[in-house]
Motif scaffolding. Structure first.
Motif, PDB file in Angstrom:
ATOM      1  N   THR A 139       6.112   5.203  -2.458  1.00  0.00           N
ATOM      2  CA  THR A 139       5.700   5.448  -1.064  1.00  0.00           C
ATOM      3  C   THR A 139       5.596   4.100  -0.350  1.00  0.00           C
ATOM      4  OG1 THR A 139       4.372   7.300  -1.855  1.00  0.00           O
ATOM      5  CG2 THR A 139       3.920   6.520   0.389  1.00  0.00           C
ATOM      6  N   LEU A 172       2.728   8.973  -6.314  1.00  0.00           N
ATOM      7  CA  LEU A 172       2.593   8.014  -5.205  1.00  0.00           C
ATOM      8  C   LEU A 172       3.607   6.886  -5.238  1.00  0.00           C
ATOM      9  CD1 LEU A 172       0.074   9.461  -4.350  1.00  0.00           C
ATOM     10  CD2 LEU A 172      -1.172   7.320  -4.442  1.00  0.00           C
ATOM     11  N   LEU A 199      -0.659  11.350   0.486  1.00  0.00           N
ATOM     12  CA  LEU A 199       0.687  11.377   1.079  1.00  0.00           C
ATOM     13  C   LEU A 199       0.660  11.953   2.498  1.00  0.00           C
ATOM     14  CD1 LEU A 199       2.668  12.466  -2.115  1.00  0.00           C
ATOM     15  CD2 LEU A 199       2.636  10.194  -1.050  1.00  0.00           C
ATOM     16  N   ALA A 236      -3.257  13.554  -4.606  1.00  0.00           N
ATOM     17  CA  ALA A 236      -1.971  12.943  -4.209  1.00  0.00           C
ATOM     18  C   ALA A 236      -1.490  13.531  -2.878  1.00  0.00           C
ATOM     19  CB  ALA A 236      -0.940  13.163  -5.306  1.00  0.00           C
TER      20      ALA A 236
END
Ligand SMILES: Cc1ncc(COP(=O)(O)O)c(C=O)c1O
Length: 438
Positions: free
Chosen positions: A281, A278, A403, A399
């Protein structure tokens, strides 16, 4: 039809995650021994399984003495009573925590003083404590929240300088370590919960740990209806209550403790992997880990969703979409206690709020803790620990889900959906819709 499950797409994950709580033949064997013994309760006190567990649990955290009790809320009440909090005294607490941290202070007719949290840790901001201290302050009650610790060195120094006690709320921190000390063994007393969702559980249950023998024996008297403690060395005589744990619970907890370190390692490896996927991001933020935190206890994986970076799309929309992707998650996990519907404080019930004042203290309106309010109502995301107890594939699903929602966030603009409405519900409102056991 969009890409996100909430707009008709295929969910990231359909299979459930690792179940919680975990048990094995060990818990069953312990329970069977207790059943057969016909000695199920907390009396005679301290009973066999409860004594052994209290000792082992304390030692595991680096404290000399441990006493298992009925639940975590009671554990906090016991610790406050034991260190000498009297009616009218003040106890400093973080605003962002469960109501169970604060209720016991009021129950003793003492006064909670709310202090804001540090945005990097979501724990009590040690730099703000000085301003909250008065001559009535008797204790500081940091909560080890969101995988992190408050600056326990700074809090220890402040406490020593002002002659106040430190009680740690470790309901989220079983097995966590600060420097060479385990959670609960850093201050004067540590309080734990074994409620269903916690890192170790017996359904309900709690414990206090300390290295101060007099505190330990005072605690024994308080939780065993005022009876003399096991050595009666200090001749404590005061009114106590039945806050004993049962042998059935203690037998389960012994096995849960044996499993804790292994689970912590699996969880940590998976959470590290999750975070590595992550990081970077845009719009996601992460809590900072202090170098002095030598072992993480992660009751929930907590990160930040920054709506400003997602064109103002709310956290509830993000979470509703994530839940529909098959990833359990929460946002309004805690509120600043002074704003919570589970804190309908009435000054008549707690006379100390009025003592020496023309009007009672109105704890519900007199505070504004901006960091706590932002964490609670805008940005914090809480993922339950047990979903990180599975495989690397499970963690990749978590994850991937996060995302995917971030990448397709525009599908949520203006969307109304029951999953989003649920993510706007407070803990007080949820029993109407909640199916989980905790
Ligand atoms: C931070 C915190 N403090 C105290 C408690 C109270 O523990 P219990 O639910 O066992 O009474 C909890 C449990 O939910 C908690 O999360």
């Amino acid at each position: 039809m969009g890409k996100l499950a909430i707009t008709g797409g295929k969910p990231t994950r359909r299979r459930p995650f690792a179940p919680w709580p975990v048990y094995s033949r060990d818990e069953a064997r312990g329970l069977e021994v207790v059943l057969r013994s016909r000695n199920w309760g907390g009396y005679p006190f301290p009973n066999s399984f409860a004594s052994a567990f209290g000792r082992n649990f304390a030692r595991f955290h680096g404290a000399k003495f441990g006493l298992a009790v009925a639940n975590g809320t009671v554990a906090i009440e016991v610790a406050l009573k034991v260190v000498g909090v009297q009616p009218g005294d003040e106890v400093i607490v973080p605003a962002y925590t469960w109501e169970g941290t604060v209720g016991p202070i009021l129950l003793l007719n003492a006064i909670p003083v709310f202090v804001d949290i540090d945005p990097d840790t979501y724990c009590l901001d040690a730099a703000l404590i000085d301003k909250a201290l008065t001559e009535k302050t008797r204790a500081i009650l940091p909560v080890h929240l969101a995988m992190r610790f408050a600056d326990m060195d700074a809090i220890g120094e402040i406490a020593r300088a002002h002659g106040v006690k430190v009680i740690e709320d470790c309901a989220h921190a079983h097995g966590g370590m600060w420097g060479k000390k385990g959670a609960g063994a850093i201050g004067d007393m540590g309080c734990f919960s074994f409620q269903s969702s916690k890192l170790m559980t017996s359904g309900e249950g709690g414990a206090v740990i300390t290295s101060n023998q007099e505190y330990f024996e005072r605690a024994q008297t308080y939780v065993n209806c005022g009876r003399a403690s096991s050595t009666d060395k200090f001749k404590h005589r005061f009114i106590g209550f039945n806050y004993r744990i049962t042998e059935l619970q203690a037998a389960i907890l012994e096995s849960q403790l044996q499993r804790l370190v292994k689970q912590q390692e699996i969880r940590q490896a998976n959470m590290d992997h999750f975070e590595s996927r992550l990081r970077g991001t845009p719009g996601l933020g992460f809590l900072k880990r202090d170098r002095r935190q030598t072992r993480v206890a992660a009751y929930q994986y907590v990160f930040k969703y920054l709506p400003e970076s997602f064109d103002g799309i709310s956290r509830a929309a993000f979470l509703g979409a994530l839940e529909m992707e098959g990833i359990p998650c929460d946002g309004l996990f805690y509120e600043p206690v002074y704003k919570s519907a589970l804190f309908p404080l009435s000054p008549e019930e707690f006379p100390a709020l009025s003592w020496g004042r023309p009007a009672p203290l109105d704890l519900k309106t007199m505070y504004h803790c901006p960091v706590s309010e932002r964490a609670a109502y805008v940005e914090s995301v809480w993922l339950p620990h047990h979903i990180f107890l599975g495989s690397r594939r499970d963690t990749n699903d978590i994850a991937d889900g996060v995302l995917k929602v971030c990448e397709n966030i525009s599908e949520l603009r203006g969307l109304k959906h029951p999953a989003i409405a649920r993510k706007n519900m407070s803990r007080a409102e949820r029993p109407r819709v909640e199916r989980r056991q905790y």
